[in-house]
Design a protein around this motif. Structure first.
Motif, PDB file in Angstrom:
ATOM      1  N   UNK A 150      52.931  54.027  48.286  1.00  0.00           N
ATOM      2  CA  UNK A 150      51.678  54.323  47.586  1.00  0.00           C
ATOM      3  C   UNK A 150      50.705  55.041  48.516  1.00  0.00           C
ATOM      4  N   UNK A 151      50.663  54.603  49.753  1.00  0.00           N
ATOM      5  CA  UNK A 151      49.771  55.213  50.741  1.00  0.00           C
ATOM      6  C   UNK A 151      50.215  56.655  51.045  1.00  0.00           C
ATOM      7  N   UNK A 152      51.535  56.873  51.114  1.00  0.00           N
ATOM      8  CA  UNK A 152      52.056  58.220  51.372  1.00  0.00           C
ATOM      9  C   UNK A 152      51.676  59.181  50.253  1.00  0.00           C
ATOM     10  N   UNK A 153      51.614  58.669  49.031  1.00  0.00           N
ATOM     11  CA  UNK A 153      51.279  59.523  47.885  1.00  0.00           C
ATOM     12  C   UNK A 153      49.866  60.081  47.996  1.00  0.00           C
ATOM     13  N   UNK A 154      49.007  59.431  48.779  1.00  0.00           N
ATOM     14  CA  UNK A 154      47.632  59.905  48.928  1.00  0.00           C
ATOM     15  C   UNK A 154      47.480  60.925  50.059  1.00  0.00           C
ATOM     16  N   UNK A 155      48.550  61.181  50.798  1.00  0.00           N
ATOM     17  CA  UNK A 155      48.511  62.147  51.895  1.00  0.00           C
ATOM     18  C   UNK A 155      48.501  63.582  51.364  1.00  0.00           C
ATOM     19  N   UNK A 156      47.886  64.503  52.111  1.00  0.00           N
ATOM     20  CA  UNK A 156      48.026  65.915  51.734  1.00  0.00           C
ATOM     21  C   UNK A 156      49.512  66.312  51.778  1.00  0.00           C
ATOM     22  N   UNK A 157      49.881  67.264  50.951  1.00  0.00           N
ATOM     23  CA  UNK A 157      51.293  67.660  50.791  1.00  0.00           C
ATOM     24  C   UNK A 157      51.968  67.994  52.118  1.00  0.00           C
ATOM     25  N   UNK A 158      51.315  68.793  52.948  1.00  0.00           N
ATOM     26  CA  UNK A 158      51.917  69.226  54.213  1.00  0.00           C
ATOM     27  C   UNK A 158      52.133  68.038  55.152  1.00  0.00           C
ATOM     28  N   UNK A 159      51.168  67.118  55.198  1.00  0.00           N
ATOM     29  CA  UNK A 159      51.294  65.932  56.053  1.00  0.00           C
ATOM     30  C   UNK A 159      52.423  65.046  55.541  1.00  0.00           C
ATOM     31  N   UNK A 160      52.484  64.855  54.222  1.00  0.00           N
ATOM     32  CA  UNK A 160      53.538  64.019  53.623  1.00  0.00           C
ATOM     33  C   UNK A 160      54.917  64.630  53.902  1.00  0.00           C
TER      34      UNK A 160
END
Length: 181
Positions: free
Chosen positions: A127-137
């Motif tokens: 869930x936390x990863x889903x809130x990351x910017x696309x490039x960071x994720x």
């Protein structure tokens, strides 16, 4: 080999040993815990980690280790499994009741409670990863899930290796907050 090349080779080997020495000092407790889970006791685990360190020192003399911490864990695991197998063989050979001694060896399967806790933690991280910017994720998934090197991530995203490292570190910090709850 020219003297300057020999000196450079020697300096790289010394720096590599210092790096591995620092890894040993930093991760020793975690390595002992890891080995203890396999061999079933801290005293044997301490011996396993020490043996692993000695082996890695020997290997370093011949070549530079690309991923020394991962290699350290692999050597500890192999030595711990060897030690556990030797204990089982000794138990069978001396004629004692092996079922009692084998029961003392810690079960490697996690408890149902640990499985539930781990699933909950994984859910929070996802869930936390889903809130990351696309490039960071993308950088985080490539590095931590796919095992890609920073160079590969940088090439894939068209960025510098330093920025790839920063993205992965930011993603790890961001997701680490989900686990720290």
């Amino acid at each position: 080999m020219r003297p300057s090349a020999m000196l450079r080779s020697h300096l790289i080997a010394v720096a590599d040993r210092r790096t591995t020495s620092a890894l040993y000092g930093t991760h020793r407790a975690a390595l002992v815990d890891y080995a203890a889970g396999i061999v079933g006791g801290r005293a044997q685990a301490e011996d396993v980690v020490q043996d692993a360190w000695l082996r890695i020192e020997q290997v370093e003399r011949g070549r530079m280790l690309e991923e020394p911490l991962r290699y350290f864990y692999r050597v500890v695991r192999n030595l711990a499994l060897d030690r556990r197998r030797a204990l089982k063989r000794e138990t069978r050979q001396d004629g004692t009741d092996s079922t009692a001694e084998i029961a003392e060896i810690q079960d490697e399967a996690p408890s149902p409670e640990d499985v539930a806790l781990d699933r909950d933690e994984l859910k929070r991280v996802v869930e936390r990863m889903a809130t990351l910017p696309e490039r960071t994720r993308t950088a985080l998934i490539m590095h931590r899930v796919e095992g890609r090197k920073l160079r590969e991530i940088a090439e894939h995203l068209g960025i510098s290796i330093a920025l790839a490292h920063a993205l992965v570190a930011d993603g790890m910090r961001h997701c680490g907050r989900a686990v720290a709850r």
